[in-house]
Write a protein that holds these residues in place. Structure first.
Motif, short mmCIF file in Angstrom:
data_model
loop_
_atom_site.label_atom_id
_atom_site.label_comp_id
_atom_site.label_asym_id
_atom_site.label_seq_id
_atom_site.Cartn_x
_atom_site.Cartn_y
_atom_site.Cartn_z
N HIS A 32 -48.14 58.54 33.10
CA HIS A 32 -48.27 57.84 31.84
C HIS A 32 -47.20 58.21 31.00
N SER A 33 -46.54 57.21 30.37
CA SER A 33 -45.51 57.59 29.48
C SER A 33 -45.29 56.33 28.45
N VAL A 34 -44.81 56.77 27.35
CA VAL A 34 -44.31 55.71 26.38
C VAL A 34 -42.94 55.88 26.07
N GLY A 35 -42.29 54.99 25.54
CA GLY A 35 -40.70 54.88 25.35
C GLY A 35 -40.42 55.24 24.02
N ASP A 40 -43.17 51.07 24.26
CA ASP A 40 -44.04 50.40 25.56
C ASP A 40 -44.69 51.55 26.36
N PHE A 41 -45.65 51.04 27.19
CA PHE A 41 -46.66 51.91 27.89
C PHE A 41 -46.15 51.58 29.38
N GLU A 42 -46.06 52.83 30.18
CA GLU A 42 -45.78 52.82 31.45
C GLU A 42 -46.92 53.59 32.37
N VAL A 43 -47.34 52.96 33.51
CA VAL A 43 -47.97 53.75 34.72
C VAL A 43 -46.98 53.80 35.78
N ASN A 58 -57.18 46.88 34.34
CA ASN A 58 -57.89 47.40 33.28
C ASN A 58 -57.50 48.48 32.72
N LEU A 59 -57.24 49.55 33.53
CA LEU A 59 -56.67 50.88 33.12
C LEU A 59 -55.48 50.50 32.17
N MET A 60 -54.30 49.76 32.54
CA MET A 60 -53.33 49.23 31.80
C MET A 60 -53.79 48.56 30.29
N GLN A 65 -52.96 49.27 24.74
CA GLN A 65 -53.93 49.05 23.50
C GLN A 65 -52.94 48.00 22.74
N GLY A 66 -52.63 46.94 23.34
CA GLY A 66 -51.95 46.11 22.72
C GLY A 66 -50.24 46.06 22.76
#
Length: 218
Positions: A32-35, A40-43, A58-60, A65-66
Motif C-alpha cells: 500500500h502506498s500514497v502519492g 492518492d492511495f494505491e494497492v 471494500n479494503l480499497m 478514505q475518500g
C-alpha cells in the motif's frame, strides 16, 4: 476458494520511491502506498481470484478514505476479474510491463549531440541523470540500487528532437552506474506499446518480464 497469497518480487518495493510514493503498509503479498503529490492511495499485488474482488474493493474503500485510488495488478490479465472489477466501478487506466536485462547486455556508452550535456546527481532515495540541450531540459531518468539489481525509471523526454538518442543515452548512463555497483540485473517499468500489454519497442538486451495493469475507480 481464495487463491493462495503470492509474495511480491523485491523490485516492487523499490518502485515506490522512483514514483514519488510513500509506502504505508508493506505486506509480503500486497503493498500500500500514497502519492507524494496528490495523496492518492494505491494497492499493488498479483491478480486476485474473481471471488476475492468484493473484499478487495471494500479494503480499497476503507483505506482510501475518500481519496483517489488505484489498483495495480501484476501478471497476466484475467478477463473474468476485469469484468468483476467493472461491476464495482473499476476500469483500466493503463498497461505497463517490467523489462529485465542483464547489465552486461545493455549498452553503457552514452552518445549525445554536441549541443547536449549529461548531468548526474545523487539524491536521498535514488540517483538522477539529466540531459540539457542548448541549456534547456531535454530528458531525465532515475535509478535505485538494491541487492543484486538496479531499478530504472523509464526516461522522461522533454525534447521533440533527438528523443530516441536522449532516451538511449539516459539508459546507457544508468546501466553503467549499475555496472560500477557490481549489480548483474537491470529492471525497468515501461509503458506497454501494444494490445498484448508488452513492450515491442525496447533497446537491445531487454526482454518483457511481468505484465502490469492499473485500474482506477469511477
Amino acid at each position: 476458494m481464495p487463491s493462495e497469497p503470492k509474495n511480491l518480487p523485491s523490485w516492487v518495493r523499490e518502485l515506490a520511491p522512483l514514483k514519488d510514493r510513500t509506502i504505508t503498509n508493506d505486506y509480503s503479498s500486497e503493498l500500500h502506498s500514497v502519492g507524494t503529490a496528490n495523496g492518492d492511495f494505491e494497492v499493488l499485488r498479483w491478480w486476485p481470484a474473481r471471488d476475492e474482488v468484493p473484499s478487495l474493493n471494500n479494503l480499497m474503500s476503507e483505506r482510501a478514505q475518500g481519496r483517489a485510488a488505484q489498483l495495480t495488478l501484476l501478471g497476466t490479465p484475467d478477463e473474468t476479474v476485469v469484468g468483476e472489477l467493472a461491476t464495482h466501478g473499476w476500469s483500466v487506466k493503463g498497461h505497463h510491463v517490467l523489462l529485465a536485462a542483464t547489465t552486461d547486455d545493455v549498452e553503457q556508452v552514452a552518445s549525445l549531440p554536441e549541443t547536449a550535456t549529461l548531468f548526474e546527481a545523487p539524491m536521498d532515495d535514488y540517483d538522477v541523470v539529466e540531459i540539457a540541450d542548448f541549456d534547456a531540459p531535454a530528458g531525465r531518468g532515475r535509478i535505485r540500487f538494491a541487492e543484486g539489481f538496479a531499478l530504472l525509471s523509464e526516461p522522461e523526454i522533454m525534447s521533440a528532437s533527438n528523443a530516441e538518442q536522449f532516451r538511449s543515452a539516459i539508459i546507457a548512463n544508468l546501466a553503467a552506474s549499475a555496472s560500477r555497483q557490481g549489480l548483474p540485473w537491470l529492471f525497468m517499468v515501461a509503458e506497454a506499446d501494444n494490445s498484448a500489454g508488452t513492450r515491442g519497442l525496447r533497446g537491445p538486451g531487454w526482454s518483457n518480464a511481468t505484465l502490469i495493469t492499473t485500474f482506477t475507480r469511477n
